[in-house]
Motif scaffolding. Structure first.
Motif, PDB file in Angstrom:
ATOM      1  N   ARG A 222     -14.926  -1.616 -15.294  1.00  0.00           N
ATOM      2  CA  ARG A 222     -14.868  -2.710 -14.323  1.00  0.00           C
ATOM      3  C   ARG A 222     -13.509  -3.402 -14.353  1.00  0.00           C
ATOM      4  N   ALA A 223     -12.928  -3.517 -15.540  1.00  0.00           N
ATOM      5  CA  ALA A 223     -11.608  -4.137 -15.635  1.00  0.00           C
ATOM      6  C   ALA A 223     -10.574  -3.333 -14.856  1.00  0.00           C
ATOM      7  N   GLN A 224     -10.658  -2.012 -14.940  1.00  0.00           N
ATOM      8  CA  GLN A 224      -9.715  -1.157 -14.210  1.00  0.00           C
ATOM      9  C   GLN A 224      -9.910  -1.298 -12.704  1.00  0.00           C
ATOM     10  N   LEU A 225     -11.174  -1.352 -12.266  1.00  0.00           N
ATOM     11  CA  LEU A 225     -11.437  -1.523 -10.841  1.00  0.00           C
ATOM     12  C   LEU A 225     -10.939  -2.882 -10.357  1.00  0.00           C
ATOM     13  N   GLN A 226     -11.182  -3.933 -11.154  1.00  0.00           N
ATOM     14  CA  GLN A 226     -10.719  -5.266 -10.764  1.00  0.00           C
ATOM     15  C   GLN A 226      -9.201  -5.292 -10.643  1.00  0.00           C
ATOM     16  N   ALA A 227      -8.514  -4.610 -11.554  1.00  0.00           N
ATOM     17  CA  ALA A 227      -7.055  -4.566 -11.509  1.00  0.00           C
ATOM     18  C   ALA A 227      -6.579  -3.879 -10.236  1.00  0.00           C
ATOM     19  N   LYS A 228      -7.243  -2.797  -9.837  1.00  0.00           N
ATOM     20  CA  LYS A 228      -6.866  -2.083  -8.616  1.00  0.00           C
ATOM     21  C   LYS A 228      -7.081  -2.965  -7.385  1.00  0.00           C
ATOM     22  N   LEU A 229      -8.211  -3.682  -7.358  1.00  0.00           N
ATOM     23  CA  LEU A 229      -8.493  -4.553  -6.222  1.00  0.00           C
ATOM     24  C   LEU A 229      -7.464  -5.674  -6.133  1.00  0.00           C
ATOM     25  N   ALA A 230      -7.054  -6.186  -7.289  1.00  0.00           N
ATOM     26  CA  ALA A 230      -6.048  -7.249  -7.300  1.00  0.00           C
ATOM     27  C   ALA A 230      -4.703  -6.735  -6.790  1.00  0.00           C
ATOM     28  N   GLU A 231      -4.352  -5.517  -7.175  1.00  0.00           N
ATOM     29  CA  GLU A 231      -3.092  -4.929  -6.720  1.00  0.00           C
ATOM     30  C   GLU A 231      -3.093  -4.733  -5.203  1.00  0.00           C
ATOM     31  N   GLN A 232      -4.243  -4.348  -4.680  1.00  0.00           N
ATOM     32  CA  GLN A 232      -4.355  -4.108  -3.241  1.00  0.00           C
ATOM     33  C   GLN A 232      -4.423  -5.412  -2.450  1.00  0.00           C
ATOM     34  N   GLN A 233      -4.718  -6.530  -3.173  1.00  0.00           N
ATOM     35  CA  GLN A 233      -4.855  -7.837  -2.533  1.00  0.00           C
ATOM     36  C   GLN A 233      -5.815  -7.768  -1.353  1.00  0.00           C
ATOM     37  N   ALA A 234      -6.905  -7.052  -1.578  1.00  0.00           N
ATOM     38  CA  ALA A 234      -7.909  -6.883  -0.521  1.00  0.00           C
ATOM     39  C   ALA A 234      -9.279  -7.146  -1.112  1.00  0.00           C
ATOM     40  N   PRO A 235      -9.724  -8.401  -1.096  1.00  0.00           N
ATOM     41  CA  PRO A 235     -10.983  -8.750  -1.751  1.00  0.00           C
ATOM     42  C   PRO A 235     -12.203  -8.025  -1.208  1.00  0.00           C
TER      43      PRO A 235
END
Length: 259
Positions: A222-235
């Motif tokens: 989940r931490a890896q997925l959250q990091a990817k979502l943050a990088e994409q800046q697309a909630p």
């Protein structure tokens, strides 16, 4: 932190309950208390640990380090099962006596016009709210049973501090400072009388906690997925196939807490 209001037939006869959308309300929760009846489901999805809260030892599911890793930016739950303690929000029950409980609501979900009616004209809970109340009562009863089981383990001196350290996606480490785990050696070294006293719920809880250590890898996913979502800046850019990865998240207010 929500302000909680005790619902009253007289004061809130015509007020309404707004619908909750997603789990953004618990985005900062790093643990969730567990009900005994959901032990199997919780242990299959989350690492388990023990914490001391208000003088009681409480079994909890680990949800993250500094934030809740199981909540996507859009509020979606990133697991196939949602702990019962979170599903009832924005309602909760609190003890008012040995056989009495009060129904409370998070203040921001109480409205004059929007949402579901809370009370009927006769002053009873509506069909929309009554199932939630019954779920909360059953859930709280089962949570107290889990606390009693955990206390039995503490009384047997088999719970020890657990300075758990996890590596985060950026390479930094985080160490929990207030967790406890079952000491397997201490458990197996108990005398026959003490071990027999733990049969049933306490031993089930002890073994489940030990087995659920394998779920620590889920925090990393989940931490890896959250990091990817943050990088994409697309909630809202949660992968469409997320259900196949994590499950669809059990959001129903149903559970057989009597078995």
């Amino acid at each position: 932190m929500s302000d909680w209001i005790t619902l009253s037939r007289q004061q809130h006869a015509y007020q309404r309950l707004k619908r909750r959308h997603g789990y953004g309300f618990c985005a900062t929760h790093t643990t969730a208390p567990m009900a005994l009846a959901e032990l199997g489901k919780v242990a299959a999805h989350y690492p388990l640990a023990f914490q001391y809260q208000n003088g009681h030892v409480v079994p909890v599911a680990l949800l993250g380090t500094t934030t809740n890793l199981y909540v996507a930016p859009n509020g979606r739950w990133l697991a196939g099962y949602v702990p019962a303690s979170l599903r009832g929000y924005p309602l909760r029950v609190t003890a008012q006596g040995p056989q009495q409980v009060a129904l409370e609501v998070a203040a921001e979900y109480l409205a004059d016009t929007d949402g579901e009616a809370i009370f009927t004209e006769e002053g009873e809970l509506t069909d929309a709210v009554k199932p939630a109340f019954q779920f909360l009562v059953s859930s709280e009863k089962s949570r107290q049973q889990a606390v009693m089981a955990a206390q039995a383990l503490a009384n047997a001196n088999v719970l020890v501090p657990w300075p758990l350290t996890v590596t985060q996606p950026d390479g930094s480490s985080f160490t929990y400072s207030s967790l406890y785990q079952v000491d397997e050696k201490a458990l197996h070294a108990l005398d026959d009388a003490t071990f027999a006293h733990l049969k049933g719920a306490p031993l089930q809880l002890a073994y489940a906690q030990q087995l659920a250590v394998s779920q620590l890898s889920e925090l990393g996913k989940r931490a890896q997925l959250q990091a990817k979502l943050a990088e994409q800046q697309a909630p809202d850019n949660v992968p469409e196939n997320l259900d196949g990865v994590f499950g669809d998240g059990d959001d129903e207010l149903t559970f057989d807490f009597d078995n």
